[in-house]
Design an enzyme around this catalytic site. Structure first.
Site, short mmCIF file in Angstrom:
data_model
loop_
_atom_site.label_atom_id
_atom_site.label_comp_id
_atom_site.label_asym_id
_atom_site.label_seq_id
_atom_site.Cartn_x
_atom_site.Cartn_y
_atom_site.Cartn_z
N LEU A 15 29.43 36.27 29.81
CA LEU A 15 29.29 37.59 29.23
C LEU A 15 30.02 37.72 27.89
O LEU A 15 29.43 38.09 26.87
CB LEU A 15 29.82 38.63 30.22
CG LEU A 15 29.90 40.08 29.75
CD1 LEU A 15 28.51 40.62 29.44
CD2 LEU A 15 30.58 40.94 30.81
N VAL A 16 31.30 37.40 27.87
CA VAL A 16 32.10 37.55 26.65
C VAL A 16 32.00 36.33 25.77
O VAL A 16 31.89 36.43 24.55
CB VAL A 16 33.57 37.83 27.00
CG1 VAL A 16 34.37 38.09 25.72
CG2 VAL A 16 33.70 39.02 27.92
N TYR A 137 43.14 37.26 41.90
CA TYR A 137 42.62 37.14 40.53
C TYR A 137 43.65 37.66 39.54
O TYR A 137 43.89 37.04 38.49
CB TYR A 137 41.31 37.92 40.40
CG TYR A 137 40.66 37.80 39.06
CD1 TYR A 137 40.04 36.62 38.68
CD2 TYR A 137 40.65 38.86 38.17
CE1 TYR A 137 39.42 36.50 37.44
CE2 TYR A 137 40.03 38.76 36.93
CZ TYR A 137 39.43 37.57 36.56
OH TYR A 137 38.83 37.46 35.33
N LYS A 141 45.59 35.69 36.41
CA LYS A 141 45.53 36.13 35.02
C LYS A 141 46.92 36.43 34.46
O LYS A 141 47.19 36.19 33.28
CB LYS A 141 44.63 37.36 34.90
CG LYS A 141 43.15 37.02 35.08
CD LYS A 141 42.71 36.00 34.04
CE LYS A 141 41.30 35.54 34.22
NZ LYS A 141 40.89 34.52 33.24
N ASN A 166 37.11 46.88 31.98
CA ASN A 166 35.83 46.49 32.60
C ASN A 166 34.77 46.28 31.52
O ASN A 166 34.52 47.18 30.71
CB ASN A 166 35.36 47.59 33.56
CG ASN A 166 36.36 47.85 34.67
OD1 ASN A 166 36.53 47.04 35.57
ND2 ASN A 166 37.02 48.98 34.60
N HIS A 180 29.97 42.58 39.05
CA HIS A 180 30.86 43.71 38.88
C HIS A 180 30.11 45.02 39.10
O HIS A 180 28.89 45.05 39.28
CB HIS A 180 31.51 43.67 37.50
CG HIS A 180 32.61 42.67 37.40
ND1 HIS A 180 32.65 41.70 36.42
CD2 HIS A 180 33.73 42.47 38.15
CE1 HIS A 180 33.73 40.96 36.57
NE2 HIS A 180 34.40 41.41 37.61
N TRP A 241 29.45 51.47 47.42
CA TRP A 241 30.75 51.41 48.09
C TRP A 241 31.69 52.50 47.57
O TRP A 241 31.71 52.82 46.38
CB TRP A 241 31.39 50.06 47.88
CG TRP A 241 30.89 49.00 48.81
CD1 TRP A 241 29.65 48.92 49.37
CD2 TRP A 241 31.60 47.86 49.27
NE1 TRP A 241 29.55 47.80 50.17
CE2 TRP A 241 30.73 47.13 50.11
CE3 TRP A 241 32.88 47.37 49.04
CZ2 TRP A 241 31.11 45.94 50.74
CZ3 TRP A 241 33.27 46.19 49.66
CH2 TRP A 241 32.39 45.49 50.51
N ARG A 248 37.06 54.82 35.89
CA ARG A 248 36.99 53.51 35.27
C ARG A 248 36.69 53.62 33.78
O ARG A 248 36.01 54.54 33.33
CB ARG A 248 35.89 52.65 35.93
CG ARG A 248 36.22 52.17 37.33
CD ARG A 248 37.36 51.17 37.35
NE ARG A 248 37.63 50.70 38.70
CZ ARG A 248 38.50 51.28 39.54
NH1 ARG A 248 39.17 52.36 39.15
NH2 ARG A 248 38.70 50.79 40.75
N ASP A 349 37.61 51.78 47.75
CA ASP A 349 37.41 52.25 46.39
C ASP A 349 38.02 51.30 45.36
O ASP A 349 37.64 51.29 44.21
CB ASP A 349 38.09 53.62 46.20
CG ASP A 349 37.17 54.78 46.57
OD1 ASP A 349 35.97 54.67 46.29
OD2 ASP A 349 37.67 55.78 47.11
#
Length: 388
Positions: A15-16, A137, A141, A166, A180, A241, A248, A349
């Site tokens: 993606l990036v 994760y 990082k 995000n 995601h 969910w 966000r 959540d």
């Protein structure tokens, strides 16, 4: 760096990484190196060393990672910490061993504590417990950004770390098992619309492009309905969910790429530390300007004349937020969905709010361009273009 500098982009198909590649090309940097996972397994220490021996890049962008959403983080906890630690250790250590001049490490704002004060500044790091659902994760990082910081402090390298919020955009991951929140939500709503329309030809194209648990477009309609139902996808009905109330922040991936390239080309570790004295005090520079990589004026992470140096990473985001329910409404509008979206409050959540402070980024000369309303539509347009 000049326009001929060899720049290795780890994760250039992601993606990036793909957006960073295109951004550099647009700026005239064409000596770019990228390897697919099949060509180079970054978890393989010997393969990574061989790559650096052969390519000798002058700069490295570490955008490769083992990623996923809440479900994937819950199912593959060991993989998330081990795979990411291997990738980071291999790339950063070989970058140092081969004299790479500049390294940019991409992390995530999940590094911050679950109950960090909002908006989260870089100084919130390691002040209280992490969100449990993505702890592994996040720890990986945190280790990555600390590697960059520590190599700079001990060896005088110029390794920078950016922590994006995000992300979403072209080349996003739409596989339901490990995507995601935004791409998963968008695909679910799109498939629910197609089911309602009985558009089995389009459903077949979608599933052939991105099978779900091995079920592709050649499967029976019954099998397709059963597997999609597991992910809350029914004709004109989608179940997501959580409660829909978490807030966000989202950043368009091409904006993230532009921020990353801006930092890579224009920002040095001494700028982050905030003192012009850092280079000469810490790097152990000789009278001719050369850097002694074996010398450190501050082993242990502290330089007496400068005080403690930590939290040198840079938040990258918009500084704006919306609820997951509000996001679903934007997706519904982009897709043209006329069905119902339900939220299953029995499911987690995750962190209730994750807004970052981007003052440091703004002070370094960069701000975002794409707002969320435009971005959601652009993402859906990109997704459907892959199904032509």
């Amino acid at each position: 760096m000049n326009k001929n500098s060899k720049i290795y982009i780890a994760g250039h198909n992601g993606l990036v990484g793909s957006a960073i590649w295109k951004n550099l090309e647009k700026r005239g940097y064409t000596n770019l190196v990228g390897k697919s996972h099949k060509e180079l397994d970054l978890t393989d220490q010997y393969a990574v060393k061989k790559f650096f021996d052969e390519e000798r890049p002058e700069a490295v962008v570490l955008a490769a990672a083992f990623v996923g959403g809440i479900m994937a983080n819950s199912l593959y906890r060991a993989d998330f910490i081990m795979m990411n630690m291997k990738i980071q250790c291999n790339v950063i250590s070989e970058a140092y061993a081969h004299g790479v001049e500049k390294l940019l490490f991409l992390g995530s704002t999940c590094i911050y504590p679950k109950n960090a004060p909002q908006p989260m500044t870089e100084d919130c790091l390691l002040t209280s417990p992490l969100e449990y659902t993505n702890e592994e994760y996040a720890i990986a990082k945190i280790a990555g950004l600390k590697m960059c910081e520590s190599y700079n402090l001990q060896y005088g390298t110029n390794y920078l770390a950016v922590m994006p919020t995000n992300l979403y955009g072209p080349n996003d991951n739409f596989h339901l098992e490990n995507s995601h929140v935004m791409p998963a939500m968008m695909r679910k709503i799109y498939l629910a619309k197609l089911l309602h329309e009985q558009a089995w030809d389009k459903i077949s194209i979608d599933l052939n492009k991105r099978p779900v648990e091995g079920v592709n477009g050649d499967a029976t309609q019954e099998d397709i309905l059963n597997v999609l139902a597991k992910y809350g996808i029914e004709p004109n009905k989608v179940t997501l969910w959580g409660t829909g109330t978490p807030l966000r922040e989202f950043l368009w991936s091409e904006d993230m790429a532009d921020a990353s390239v801006h930092v890579l080309l224009n920002v040095n570790f001494s700028d982050i530390v905030g003192t012009e004295k850092y280079s000469s005090v810490h790097y152990g520079a000789s009278t001719d300007g050369a850097v002694d990589r074996n010398h450190s004026a501050g082993r242990g992470g502290a330089i007496p004349s400068l005080g403690e140096i930590r939290n040198c990473h840079i938040n990258v985001g918009t500084g704006k937020e919306l609820t997951i329910r509000e996001l679903s409404e934007l997706v519904v509008k982009a897709v043209g969905f006329e069905g119902e979206v339900y939220f299953d409050a029995s499911k987690p959540d995750g962190t209730m709010r994750k807004l970052i402070n981007v003052d440091k980024l703004h002070s370094l000369g960069w701000t975002h361009s794409i707002e969320i309303e435009e971005g959601v539509q652009k993402l859906f347009d990109w997704y459907t273009s892959t199904l032509q």
